[in-house]
Design an enzyme around this catalytic site. Structure first.
Site, mmCIF file in Angstrom:
data_model
loop_
_atom_site.group_PDB
_atom_site.id
_atom_site.type_symbol
_atom_site.label_atom_id
_atom_site.label_comp_id
_atom_site.label_asym_id
_atom_site.label_seq_id
_atom_site.Cartn_x
_atom_site.Cartn_y
_atom_site.Cartn_z
ATOM 1 C CE1 TYR A 152 2.613 -3.081 -1.112
ATOM 2 C CE2 TYR A 152 0.446 -3.430 -0.270
ATOM 3 C CZ TYR A 152 1.305 -3.746 -1.192
ATOM 4 O OH TYR A 152 1.140 -4.523 -2.030
ATOM 5 C CB CYS A 153 3.946 3.225 -1.181
ATOM 6 S SG CYS A 153 4.586 4.082 0.139
ATOM 7 C CB ALA A 154 8.434 1.617 -2.680
#
Length: 131
Positions: free
Chosen positions: A87-89
């Site tokens: 996952y990221c932002a």
């Protein structure tokens, strides 16, 4: 009069089934990750953002491994059959896809947590802070 929604016909049911079923092979969502983490996860959750963003707030239990630093050597501590979830932002960021691509190129099983940090917060889940 046709709208932009109906101008292009929907796919036939069999194609829609194949398409939507395949999506679950590539991604999961924040709710399912949260539930799995509460039970003892059977995957490794990777936050693929940089260390500063990770320290400001991340999913509890996630490991910080920026997508540009995903290498065979860094993955050696996990068995080959380990499923990784990146996952990221959030939806405005392609870091999760970059990390997932890198993992797949290294022969690792991977899914993306749709929504990233933005989705996690939208679900009302808490973030951890610090390294």
């Amino acid at each position: 009069m046709m709208s932009a929604v109906t101008e292009i016909p929907a796919a036939p049911s069999d194609l829609a089934v194949a398409h939507f079923a395949a999506e679950f092979s590539f991604e999961t969502d924040c709710w399912d990750v949260h539930d799995a983490l509460s039970r003892g996860p059977d995957f490794v959750l990777l936050d693929v953002r940089g260390p500063a963003l990770f320290a400001r707030g991340h999913v509890p239990g996630a490991i910080n491994l920026p997508h540009g630093k995903i290498t065979d050597r860094r993955l050696a501590e996990w068995p080959a059959e380990t499923l990784f979830v990146t996952y990221c932002a959030g939806p405005h960021c392609n870091g999760a896809a970059r990390g997932a691509l890198r993992l797949a190129q290294l022969g690792r099983s991977v899914k993306i947590m749709a929504g990233g940090i933005t989705g996690w917060i939208d679900e009302g889940f808490d973030l951890a802070t610090g390294a």
